[in-house]
Design a protein around this motif. Structure first.
Motif, mmCIF file in Angstrom:
data_model
loop_
_atom_site.group_PDB
_atom_site.id
_atom_site.type_symbol
_atom_site.label_atom_id
_atom_site.label_comp_id
_atom_site.label_asym_id
_atom_site.label_seq_id
_atom_site.Cartn_x
_atom_site.Cartn_y
_atom_site.Cartn_z
ATOM 1 N N GLU A 783 0.051 3.803 -16.178
ATOM 2 C CA GLU A 783 0.206 2.459 -15.659
ATOM 3 C C GLU A 783 0.672 2.536 -14.212
ATOM 4 N N ARG A 784 0.062 1.686 -13.368
ATOM 5 C CA ARG A 784 0.401 1.681 -11.942
ATOM 6 C C ARG A 784 0.866 0.288 -11.517
ATOM 7 N N TYR A 785 1.675 0.279 -10.465
ATOM 8 C CA TYR A 785 2.101 -0.977 -9.859
ATOM 9 C C TYR A 785 2.121 -0.789 -8.347
ATOM 10 N N PHE A 786 1.726 -1.823 -7.658
ATOM 11 C CA PHE A 786 1.699 -1.746 -6.197
ATOM 12 C C PHE A 786 3.124 -1.646 -5.647
ATOM 13 N N LEU A 791 0.792 -1.115 -0.293
ATOM 14 C CA LEU A 791 0.535 -2.373 0.405
ATOM 15 C C LEU A 791 0.359 -2.165 1.903
ATOM 16 N N LEU A 792 0.969 -1.107 2.429
ATOM 17 C CA LEU A 792 0.885 -0.824 3.854
ATOM 18 C C LEU A 792 -0.554 -0.618 4.309
ATOM 19 N N PHE A 793 -1.403 -0.121 3.432
ATOM 20 C CA PHE A 793 -2.785 0.208 3.799
ATOM 21 C C PHE A 793 -3.785 -0.860 3.364
ATOM 22 N N LYS A 842 -3.700 7.974 -5.618
ATOM 23 C CA LYS A 842 -2.948 8.718 -4.608
ATOM 24 C C LYS A 842 -3.216 8.150 -3.217
ATOM 25 N N LEU A 843 -2.224 8.276 -2.351
ATOM 26 C CA LEU A 843 -2.340 7.737 -0.998
ATOM 27 C C LEU A 843 -3.305 8.587 -0.181
ATOM 28 N N HIS A 844 -4.508 8.063 -0.037
ATOM 29 C CA HIS A 844 -5.554 8.784 0.705
ATOM 30 C C HIS A 844 -6.519 7.742 1.280
ATOM 31 N N ALA A 845 -7.075 8.039 2.439
ATOM 32 C CA ALA A 845 -7.971 7.082 3.105
ATOM 33 C C ALA A 845 -9.155 6.691 2.226
ATOM 34 N N ASP A 846 -9.618 7.623 1.383
ATOM 35 C CA ASP A 846 -10.763 7.322 0.527
ATOM 36 C C ASP A 846 -10.437 6.253 -0.510
ATOM 37 N N ASN A 847 -9.148 6.033 -0.757
ATOM 38 C CA ASN A 847 -8.747 5.094 -1.802
ATOM 39 C C ASN A 847 -8.339 3.724 -1.267
ATOM 40 N N PHE A 848 -8.289 3.561 0.058
ATOM 41 C CA PHE A 848 -7.791 2.302 0.608
ATOM 42 C C PHE A 848 -8.636 1.117 0.139
#
Length: 924
Positions: A783-786, A791-793, A842-848
């Motif tokens: 489970e994920r939550y923002f 939110l920064l991206f 995960k925090l990565h440009a491909d996921n923005f």
């Protein structure tokens, strides 16, 4: 000496009957979806086109987007996904995401946003796929296409046919043709194709390879129309010019704006009125409207095709027409036939458009040229048919609003009195064509001036006096029997009918002389007025208005006079306005191409389409255009389960009146080739319903109460409170309160919004394998939550625009969106459950872009929940239990049912008559 064995005769697939079987590019596209285009498919016992395997589920889907910002059509398509398809689910989602983005740009400045019909979306998907392959690997695309060509030729050779289709070469790949019916939105597709091409050119760093975007049209009026429509679609557009910088300036090579011109202004050499084709280079993105023009042998179109090819020899071409097939047949050129068979990517001709329920129905009449004695009576019937449409629209306008109908317009179309290249015609041809217009004006002047004769003609037509009218078919039936049901129901006398026609159609209650006023200047317009009437009832728009006026003066037509008007202004541009007083438009064949009007309801034909089949369909398409309820483009009869007004079909039917058997023979051939009914004499059968009066008396239904002040039923959209999405709202009749405006069912009952982004993989194992394999364990899902990092991206402004667009599409008129509340909503762990794999979170440009998409889908789903909760809370105390009765519009308000059947359907008519007999006997 032994005789040589006789060789089997090799036949050739002909253009006229077999061209649509040769569309190898379209067939290749179907193979990408696991469909064999050379197989025969059936649905419910009927043979269907292979593409039906794709389109059938799409037809049943709603237009517009789902909460995840994908089209409903995509989800329908993925619902039938097969592993044999060339593209996976992620590929198809990416293609659709591109279409959504381009559609958003298209809608940026529109008051009414475009929601694609299924065939439009499928067209755009096909273009997406082709451009993806074209820019990714051109050699691989060519090889794949040639495998299909080889298989295609092998199949037909096995049937004893040569196809005339050779292998694809490099220069065959840079042209796409879309054969979509007139009225099916080709211009909107063109604007989106521009954005699709620009996207792939930039993505593959090929934008510098191309020069300008050049849009070619057949005439100046259509160019002006395209300039306006480009701006509506947020595309920069201007006139094509050789000024404004050298050929290699970055501004002209960026594909940033559309340059519009007429094909008649392009030539081999530079001239006073022409621009040299070579001066623009051969690396342009070329858009060709009415792409069928120039394929035939018409002398005025000589060289048009070569000019187009020079502009985009190393560039790319999109061509648009409803009539490529007819133009190819007329060309009688094997090379042209092969080129278009290898370029037509999508085929949605008029037959499929009509069969899907789009556009109007039609009725076709014809009076042979030799039947001159009945001509005025016949044209009186045409006038009466239009008058019925006009008066029904005026009298019942209130109940017709939701059906999006335009004020009826009667159009007479003939060949041009000047050539398309601007030169005058021969004196002989000019006299013939001007004579056609004079005959129509002669009829109008007769109807206005010879009142007694006009009344007798009206009586013969309206009261069905076949002996007087002389208008019967080959079976001896009255042609116009049953044609005026709404007028009959009003019960006017012939005198009342005549006076009312003068008042409403001609704007002249007392009648008078027909005045033809020539507007000074070069507008090509002549106004038609009666007597001293202030408003013109009609307009003539031709190439040489002065020459026509002189011709009319020379004819000395009784009750007609030609006047020169210094003060009158051109009014053609106003014809499409709701306030227009023009009821009759007489024009040349230039109206066939691209004239954008929803008003045409009746047509008269003069010397049009006798030689070229493509003109027939273009002309027909001008009249069958229909907005339909909710801009569905559909006839009401296909909008089940909607009950339409009894006589609505009168406005959803195009009346076609031909004077000249040559035209009608060609027209009938077209309809037969398309597999459509002639429908020139429908039979109307009325069935009496055996209404059981007591049904419904014991049934109850809930409905909103009626407000005492407005006398209208309570409506949450109109009367309910304002809902501020994400802001605190007190629940109705409850002490519940939440700072983010969440509803009790979410917070107290934990009915959360759920979004699962884990991929689903289907597996199939043999029973023996299942017995020996260990049962799989339950996979752990996270489970994920923002949070602030995610939110920064994200682009909150874009999220607000997308959510606002979703709000409008759902009709949430009294809900307000505040982007400032998005972070607090998304960081709250109370209202949603988001399941996402590690690699997508995960925090990565491909996921923005994934964060953006997930946030939009979650907030869209929450908006639905919040709005529906408040709507229920508002309406439930305002509902009442009432009896189900016909007075409330819930039961049929008629005791009869009407069946309208084409007169050629003899077997069906016999069945209906037998059914009526059986029913009558049972009722007795």
């Amino acid at each position: 000496m032994a005789r040589k064995p006789r060789q089997a005769k090799i036949n050739q697939l002909s253009a006229k009957s077999d061209f649509l079987k040769k569309l190898v590019l379209n067939q290749w596209m179907l193979t990408c979806f696991g469909i064999d285009p050379l197989e025969q498919y059936r649905d419910g016992g009927s043979r269907v086109r292979p593409i039906t395997l794709l389109s059938k589920t799409l037809k049943e889907s709603d237009p517009g987007l789902t909460g995840d910002r994908h089209h409903h059509y995509l989800h329908a398509l993925l619902g039938s996904y097969q592993p044999t398809w060339k593209y996976g689910e992620e590929d198809l989602k990416r293609f659709d995401a591109n279409i959504v983005r381009h559609t958003d740009a298209l809608n940026q400045q529109r008051e009414t946003e475009v929601d694609w019909k299924y065939f439009q979306w499928l067209t755009l998907l096909f273009v997406e796929i082709y451009l993806h392959e074209y820019f990714r690997d051109r050699e691989a695309l060519k090889a794949s296409l040639n495998r299909q060509v080889e298989r295609f030729n092998s199949f037909w050779q096995g049937q004893g046919y040569q196809t005339g289709i050779g292998s694809y070469e490099e220069d065959d790949l840079n042209k796409l043709c879309l054969q979509n019916a007139t009225g099916s939105g080709k211009t909107l597709l063109m604007h989106t194709n521009v954005r699709q091409f620009r996207h792939y050119a930039r993505e593959h760093h090929r934008i510098a390879d191309y020069g300008q975007i050049i849009l070619i049209t057949p005439n100046e009026r259509l160019s002006e129309q395209h300039l306006l429509e480009c701006r509506d679609s947020s595309l920069e557009a201007e006139r094509l010019s050789q000024d404004g910088g050298d050929l290699f300036s970055g501004e002209r090579k960026s594909l940033s704006r559309v340059a519009v011109t007429e094909i008649t202004k392009l030539g081999i050499e530079q001239g006073k009125k022409t621009m040299a084709v070579d001066s623009f280079g051969d690396g342009n993105l070329l858009l060709v409207d009415e792409g069928h023009r120039g394929l035939g042998s018409a002398s005025e179109e000589k060289g048009w095709l070569s000019h187009r090819n020079k502009l985009a020899g190393r560039g790319f071409t999109f061509e648009y027409s409803a009539t490529f097939k007819e133009a190819v047949v007329a060309a009688k050129d094997a090379a042209v036939e092969e080129t278009y068979a290898k370029s037509i990517l999508f085929d949605y001709g008029y037959r499929y458009f009509y069969e899907d329920g789009y556009g109007k129905d039609y009725r076709i009449f014809n009076l042979p040229e030799k039947e001159t004695q009945q001509r005025y009576t016949y044209l009186t019937a045409a006038l009466l048919a239009f008058y019925q449409q006009q008066r029904y629209y005026q009298e019942e306008h209130g109940q017709l609003t939701q059906w999006n109908l335009a004020a009826p317009l009667w159009v007479f179309v003939g060949a041009s009195v000047v050539r398309d290249d601007g030169s005058k015609e021969t004196a002989k041809n000019y006299k013939e064509r001007a004579s056609d217009i004079a005959q129509v004006l002669g009829f109008l002047a007769w109807f206005l001036g010879e009142k007694d004769e006009a009344r007798r003609a009206l009586s013969a037509v309206f009261e069905g006096d076949a002996a007087t009218a002389g208008l019967i078919d080959k079976q001896g039936n009255e042609i116009f029997s049953g044609s005026f049901p709404w007028l009959k129901a009003q019960g006017p006398s012939v005198d009342e009918l005549y006076r009312d026609i003068l008042t409403h159609t001609f704007h002249a209650p007392g009648g008078g002389t027909l005045n033809v006023d020539r507007i000074t200047g070069d507008s090509g317009e002549l106004l038609l007025k009666v007597g001293e009437a202030e408003n013109p009832f009609g307009l003539i728009n031709v190439g040489d208005a002065l020459g026509l006026a002189e011709h009319l003066e020379g004819r000395k037509i009784p009750h007609l006079q030609v006047r020169k008007s210094e003060l009158a202004n051109p009014i053609f541009a106003e014809v499409n306005r709701e306030s227009s007083k023009v009821n009759l438009l007489i024009g040349s064949k230039k109206f066939i191409e691209g004239w954008n009007s929803w008003r045409v309801s009746s047509m008269g034909l003069m010397n049009t389409g006798k030689k070229e089949g493509s003109q027939i369909i273009q002309l027909f398409g001008r009249g069958v255009r229909l907005k339909g309820r909710d801009m569905s483009l559909m006839r009401s009869s296909r909008l089940a389960p909607v009950t339409a007004p009894k006589h609505l079909y009168l406005l959803e039917t195009l009346n076609v009146f031909g004077v000249g058997a040559d035209f009608m023979a060609t027209f009938r051939d077209f309809l037969e080739d398309e597999g459509l009914p002639g429908n020139d004499q429908p039979e109307i059968h009325t069935l009496k319903l055996n209404v059981m009066e007591d049904v419904g008396k014991s049934l109850k239904m809930l409905r909103p109460k009626v407000r005492q002040d407005t006398k209208q039923a309570y409506s949450f959209h109109r009367d309910g409170p304002l809902v501020r999405f994400g802001h605190p709202v007190n629940a109705v009749s409850s002490d519940f309160h939440h700072e983010l405006g969440l509803t009790p069912d979410i917070v107290l009952k934990e009915r959360k919004v759920e979004l699962d982004r884990y991929p689903r993989v289907e597996s199939l194992q043999a029973s023996g394998v299942k017995d020996v394999m260990a049962k799989p364990g339950q996979a752990k899902q996270h489970e994920r939550y923002f949070d602030d990092d995610h939110l920064l991206f994200m682009d909150m402004a874009a999220l607000e625009r997308d959510l606002e667009r979703y709000r409008r599409s759902r009709g949430y008129a009294n809900l307000l969106i505040d982007a400032g509340r998005f972070p607090a909503l998304l960081k709250s762990q109370v209202w949603y459950t988001l399941l996402v794999p590690d690699d997508q979170w995960k925090l990565h440009a491909d996921n923005f872009h994934r964060y953006q998409s997930m946030a939009l889908e979650l907030l869209s789903l929450l908006m639905d929940r919040v709005f529906n909760y408040h709507r229920r809370a508002y309406l439930e105390p305002r509902l009442e239990l009432v009896a189900l009765e016909d007075a409330r519009g819930n039961l049929p308000d008629t005791k009869e049912y009407q069946l309208i059947v084409d007169g050629s359907e003899s077997a069906l008519i016999d069945d209906i008559k037998q059914m009526k007999g059986n029913y009558s006997g049972h009722a007795a």
